[in-house]
Design a protein around this motif. Structure first.
Motif, mmCIF file in Angstrom:
data_model
loop_
_atom_site.group_PDB
_atom_site.id
_atom_site.type_symbol
_atom_site.label_atom_id
_atom_site.label_comp_id
_atom_site.label_asym_id
_atom_site.label_seq_id
_atom_site.Cartn_x
_atom_site.Cartn_y
_atom_site.Cartn_z
ATOM 1 N N ASP A 157 32.717 58.063 -19.678
ATOM 2 C CA ASP A 157 33.505 59.228 -20.051
ATOM 3 C C ASP A 157 33.824 60.025 -18.783
ATOM 4 O O ASP A 157 33.097 59.977 -17.803
ATOM 5 N N PRO A 158 34.943 60.736 -18.776
ATOM 6 C CA PRO A 158 35.391 61.439 -17.571
ATOM 7 C C PRO A 158 34.364 62.430 -17.022
ATOM 8 O O PRO A 158 34.207 62.556 -15.804
ATOM 9 N N GLU A 159 33.647 63.112 -17.894
ATOM 10 C CA GLU A 159 32.663 64.096 -17.435
ATOM 11 C C GLU A 159 31.536 63.399 -16.672
ATOM 12 O O GLU A 159 31.090 63.863 -15.620
ATOM 13 N N ARG A 160 31.080 62.282 -17.201
ATOM 14 C CA ARG A 160 30.001 61.537 -16.536
ATOM 15 C C ARG A 160 30.469 61.006 -15.180
ATOM 16 O O ARG A 160 29.739 61.074 -14.197
ATOM 17 N N SER A 161 31.690 60.503 -15.124
ATOM 18 C CA SER A 161 32.241 60.016 -13.856
ATOM 19 C C SER A 161 32.340 61.144 -12.832
ATOM 20 O O SER A 161 32.025 60.959 -11.655
ATOM 21 N N ARG A 162 32.797 62.311 -13.303
ATOM 22 C CA ARG A 162 32.937 63.448 -12.390
ATOM 23 C C ARG A 162 31.584 63.869 -11.832
ATOM 24 O O ARG A 162 31.440 64.114 -10.645
ATOM 25 N N ARG A 163 30.578 63.930 -12.714
ATOM 26 C CA ARG A 163 29.233 64.312 -12.262
ATOM 27 C C ARG A 163 28.677 63.291 -11.278
ATOM 28 O O ARG A 163 28.052 63.651 -10.279
ATOM 29 N N ARG A 164 28.907 62.017 -11.567
ATOM 30 C CA ARG A 164 28.420 60.959 -10.681
ATOM 31 C C ARG A 164 29.040 61.087 -9.292
ATOM 32 O O ARG A 164 28.351 61.017 -8.277
#
Length: 55
Positions: A9-16
């Motif tokens: 999901d985009p939020e997880r990618s951004r946090r990573r």
């Protein structure tokens, strides 16, 4: 059975990406604080690479 790739999901990618950027920044600061240690590590990597190529 075919492999399928799960999209993060985009939020997880951004946090990573944010965490990876922070880690890279921390490494850069650490290298600046200890230039001798960074130089020693670079020399170790160079020696290891040359050993692999020569061997």
């Amino acid at each position: 059975m075919a492999w399928t790739t799960c999209r993060l999901d985009p939020e997880r990618s951004r946090r990573r990406l944010q965490i990876l950027a922070e880690l890279a920044g921390a490494r850069a600061v650490r290298r600046q604080d200890r230039p001798q240690r960074a130089r020693t590590e670079q020399l170790r990597q160079l020696i290891a690479t040359r050993r692999r190529v020569a061997g």
